[in-house]
Design a protein around this motif. Structure first.
Motif, PDB file in Angstrom:
ATOM      1  N   ALA A   1       0.819  -1.218   0.000  1.00 20.94           N
ATOM      2  CA  ALA A   1       0.000   0.000   0.000  1.00 20.94           C
ATOM      3  C   ALA A   1       0.846   1.258   0.000  1.00 20.94           C
ATOM      4  O   ALA A   1       0.384   2.328  -0.412  1.00 20.94           O
ATOM      5  CB  ALA A   1      -0.917  -0.007   1.223  1.00 20.94           C
TER       6      ALA A   1
ATOM      7  N   VAL B   1       4.722   2.954  -4.487  1.00 24.56           N
ATOM      8  CA  VAL B   1       4.055   3.475  -5.682  1.00 24.56           C
ATOM      9  C   VAL B   1       5.102   3.649  -6.777  1.00 24.56           C
ATOM     10  O   VAL B   1       6.159   4.256  -6.552  1.00 24.56           O
ATOM     11  CB  VAL B   1       3.380   4.832  -5.391  1.00 24.56           C
ATOM     12  CG1 VAL B   1       2.832   5.424  -6.685  1.00 24.56           C
ATOM     13  CG2 VAL B   1       2.275   4.662  -4.371  1.00 24.56           C
TER      14      VAL B   1
ATOM     15  N   VAL C   1      -0.595  13.157  -4.877  1.00 20.60           N
ATOM     16  CA  VAL C   1      -0.831  12.405  -3.650  1.00 20.60           C
ATOM     17  C   VAL C   1      -1.941  13.058  -2.833  1.00 20.60           C
ATOM     18  O   VAL C   1      -1.839  14.223  -2.440  1.00 20.60           O
ATOM     19  CB  VAL C   1       0.453  12.320  -2.799  1.00 20.60           C
ATOM     20  CG1 VAL C   1       0.183  11.534  -1.510  1.00 20.60           C
ATOM     21  CG2 VAL C   1       1.581  11.681  -3.599  1.00 20.60           C
TER      22      VAL C   1
ATOM     23  N   SER D   1      -3.567  13.165   0.619  1.00 21.41           N
ATOM     24  CA  SER D   1      -3.041  12.805   1.933  1.00 21.41           C
ATOM     25  C   SER D   1      -3.971  13.240   3.063  1.00 21.41           C
ATOM     26  O   SER D   1      -4.464  14.374   3.089  1.00 21.41           O
ATOM     27  CB  SER D   1      -1.665  13.444   2.130  1.00 21.41           C
ATOM     28  OG  SER D   1      -1.165  13.177   3.425  1.00 21.41           O
TER      29      SER D   1
ATOM     30  N   TYR E   1      -3.684  17.292   0.266  1.00 25.41           N
ATOM     31  CA  TYR E   1      -2.856  16.768  -0.810  1.00 25.41           C
ATOM     32  C   TYR E   1      -1.426  17.268  -0.618  1.00 25.41           C
ATOM     33  O   TYR E   1      -1.175  18.290   0.028  1.00 25.41           O
ATOM     34  CB  TYR E   1      -3.381  17.223  -2.180  1.00 25.41           C
ATOM     35  CG  TYR E   1      -3.416  18.730  -2.345  1.00 25.41           C
ATOM     36  CD1 TYR E   1      -2.311  19.434  -2.817  1.00 25.41           C
ATOM     37  CD2 TYR E   1      -4.553  19.453  -2.002  1.00 25.41           C
ATOM     38  CE1 TYR E   1      -2.341  20.821  -2.958  1.00 25.41           C
ATOM     39  CE2 TYR E   1      -4.592  20.836  -2.134  1.00 25.41           C
ATOM     40  CZ  TYR E   1      -3.482  21.505  -2.616  1.00 25.41           C
ATOM     41  OH  TYR E   1      -3.514  22.879  -2.735  1.00 25.41           O
TER      42      TYR E   1
ATOM     43  N   PRO F   1       1.009   4.349   4.000  1.00 23.84           N
ATOM     44  CA  PRO F   1      -0.037   3.335   3.736  1.00 23.84           C
ATOM     45  C   PRO F   1      -1.355   3.669   4.425  1.00 23.84           C
ATOM     46  O   PRO F   1      -1.378   4.125   5.572  1.00 23.84           O
ATOM     47  CB  PRO F   1       0.581   2.045   4.314  1.00 23.84           C
ATOM     48  CG  PRO F   1       2.058   2.304   4.310  1.00 23.84           C
ATOM     49  CD  PRO F   1       2.215   3.760   4.602  1.00 23.84           C
ATOM     50  N   TYR F   2      -2.438   3.470   3.702  1.00 18.27           N
ATOM     51  CA  TYR F   2      -3.815   3.630   4.189  1.00 18.27           C
ATOM     52  C   TYR F   2      -4.200   5.091   4.461  1.00 18.27           C
ATOM     53  O   TYR F   2      -5.378   5.382   4.651  1.00 18.27           O
ATOM     54  CB  TYR F   2      -4.059   2.805   5.460  1.00 18.27           C
ATOM     55  CG  TYR F   2      -3.537   1.402   5.360  1.00 18.27           C
ATOM     56  CD1 TYR F   2      -4.041   0.520   4.402  1.00 18.27           C
ATOM     57  CD2 TYR F   2      -2.524   0.966   6.207  1.00 18.27           C
ATOM     58  CE1 TYR F   2      -3.548  -0.767   4.316  1.00 18.27           C
ATOM     59  CE2 TYR F   2      -2.024  -0.325   6.117  1.00 18.27           C
ATOM     60  CZ  TYR F   2      -2.538  -1.191   5.161  1.00 18.27           C
ATOM     61  OH  TYR F   2      -2.045  -2.464   5.062  1.00 18.27           O
TER      62      TYR F   2
ATOM     63  N   GLU G   1      -2.684   7.713   2.515  1.00 19.43           N
ATOM     64  CA  GLU G   1      -2.450   8.475   1.282  1.00 19.43           C
ATOM     65  C   GLU G   1      -2.753   7.595   0.078  1.00 19.43           C
ATOM     66  O   GLU G   1      -2.601   6.369   0.119  1.00 19.43           O
ATOM     67  CB  GLU G   1      -1.010   8.980   1.208  1.00 19.43           C
ATOM     68  CG  GLU G   1      -0.671  10.030   2.255  1.00 19.43           C
ATOM     69  CD  GLU G   1       0.736  10.547   2.121  1.00 19.43           C
ATOM     70  OE1 GLU G   1       0.997  11.691   2.552  1.00 19.43           O
ATOM     71  OE2 GLU G   1       1.607   9.804   1.595  1.00 19.43           O
ATOM     72  N   SER G   2      -3.200   8.244  -0.997  1.00 18.75           N
ATOM     73  CA  SER G   2      -3.446   7.562  -2.271  1.00 18.75           C
ATOM     74  C   SER G   2      -2.915   8.431  -3.403  1.00 18.75           C
ATOM     75  O   SER G   2      -2.642   9.616  -3.202  1.00 18.75           O
ATOM     76  CB  SER G   2      -4.945   7.283  -2.470  1.00 18.75           C
ATOM     77  OG  SER G   2      -5.672   8.502  -2.482  1.00 18.75           O
ATOM     78  N   VAL G   3      -2.777   7.822  -4.572  1.00 14.85           N
ATOM     79  CA  VAL G   3      -2.173   8.528  -5.703  1.00 14.85           C
ATOM     80  C   VAL G   3      -3.131   8.546  -6.887  1.00 14.85           C
ATOM     81  O   VAL G   3      -3.746   7.522  -7.223  1.00 14.85           O
ATOM     82  CB  VAL G   3      -0.848   7.868  -6.130  1.00 14.85           C
ATOM     83  CG1 VAL G   3      -0.248   8.612  -7.324  1.00 14.85           C
ATOM     84  CG2 VAL G   3       0.133   7.854  -4.969  1.00 14.85           C
ATOM     85  N   ILE G   4      -3.264   9.735  -7.500  1.00 12.77           N
ATOM     86  CA  ILE G   4      -4.011   9.887  -8.758  1.00 12.77           C
ATOM     87  C   ILE G   4      -2.991  10.209  -9.846  1.00 12.77           C
ATOM     88  O   ILE G   4      -2.213  11.158  -9.707  1.00 12.77           O
ATOM     89  CB  ILE G   4      -5.065  11.001  -8.651  1.00 12.77           C
ATOM     90  CG1 ILE G   4      -6.074  10.660  -7.548  1.00 12.77           C
ATOM     91  CG2 ILE G   4      -5.784  11.192  -9.988  1.00 12.77           C
ATOM     92  CD1 ILE G   4      -7.105  11.771  -7.324  1.00 12.77           C
TER      93      ILE G   4
END
Length: 306
Positions: A57, A60, A70, A72, A79, A93-94, A96-99
């Motif tokens: 997770a 990246v 990101v 966040s 972000y 992990p868990y 933050e995510s990425v577009i």
């Protein structure tokens, strides 16, 4: 195989192993067999699967033609202000995510042909010239996202930057430019100037929204049916006028040729008449000279008459 893919595969395998061990534990427990050793292995596998899941997770990988924004939970703005660059990156992990956004060149086409552009059917740009004629423009815009402004593009447009920015902005700039020229200028003498004007204005407006214009292509110009008919009629009239002018010039040439032939004949007749007159004069002079010589001879020798 990339590192992130390998970690994902290991994570999946770990969870499958954990499920298999759980099934074995249930079966052995139902038969009242010892499960102490298997339980230890099961706990180790579950811990390993959780660890790999957490690593997976957080790892990246960004492709060379992409940038990552990101999102966040720990950032004040929600972000990260700096996008992820190509290569292997780490996020929380868990939390933050990425577009991902492409930074390679993209082409948006608007065409009268039904299957040529992004929109099915007639998607040409209808515009009016300064003299009120309606024309239809086929155009392509080649652009890309500015790598340094990926975050701004995400905040302002997200994934809607093509439909909500590039398309309406391009159509508006084209209409504004066409409205400044007459229809005959659009299709002939000013076409290059119009293309350059659209490119400059569109480039400035896209740049202010985080996009870079690579090229603007004015593909085709189509007239309205009424104007096309008037142009065709004008061309026919011009062709008929040219044909009439050609016939007149041809008749003039034929008349000139006839005049020259007649003049030649007249000149020949005059020359012939002058020749005949000159010949007669010479003949008369010769006869008179001969008579004078005879008279002189008789005068000097009267005996010639006896």
């Amino acid at each position: 195989m990339s590192i992130t893919t390998a970690v994902s595969v290991l994570t999946t395998a770990s969870w499958l192993a954990a499920v298999a061990l759980l099934v074995v534990l249930v079966v052995r427990a139902s038969k009242r067999r010892t499960t102490k050793g298997i339980m230890t292995v099961f706990v180790v596998v579950v811990v390993l699967a959780l660890a790999l899941t957490t690593i997976s997770a957080g790892l990246v990988f960004v492709e060379p033609h992409e940038r990552g924004v990101v999102i966040s939970a720990f950032s004040p703005h929600g972000y990260r202000e700096t996008p992820l660059n190509p290569g292997l990156n780490w996020i929380i992990p868990y939390a933050e995510s990425v577009i991902y956004y492409p930074i390679s060149k993209q082409t948006y086409t608007m065409s009268i042909a039904h299957s040529e552009g992004q929109v099915q059917g007639d998607d040409s740009v209808a515009a009016r010239t300064s003299d009120g004629q309606e024309i239809f423009i086929d155009a392509s815009v080649i652009f890309k996202i500015d790598p340094t402004q990926v975050v701004d593009v995400h905040i302002a447009w997200q994934s809607r930057y093509i439909d909500d920015l590039v398309r309406p902005l391009t159509r508006g700039v084209i209409r504004d430019a066409i409205s400044q020229y007459r229809v005959d200028e659009v299709v002939s003498t000013k076409r290059f100037d119009i293309t350059q004007q659209i490119s400059d204005e569109l480039g400035n407006q896209l740049n202010s929204n985080g996009l870079l214009l690579d090229d603007f292509v004015l593909r085709n110009i189509t007239f309205s049916a009424e104007y096309a008919l008037s142009v065709e009629q004008k061309q026919i009239a011009e062709q008929q006028a040219q044909q009439a002018k050609f016939v007149v010039e041809q008749k003039k040439q034929e008349a000139e040729q006839a005049r020259q032939v007649a003049q030649g004949k007249a000149d020949a007749a005059v020359i012939a008449a002058e020749g005949d007159a000159q010949a007669r004069l010479i003949q008369a002079e010769a006869e008179a000279e001969a008579l004078a010589m005879i008279a002189q001879a008789l005068a000097e020798n009267p005996d010639l008459l006896t």
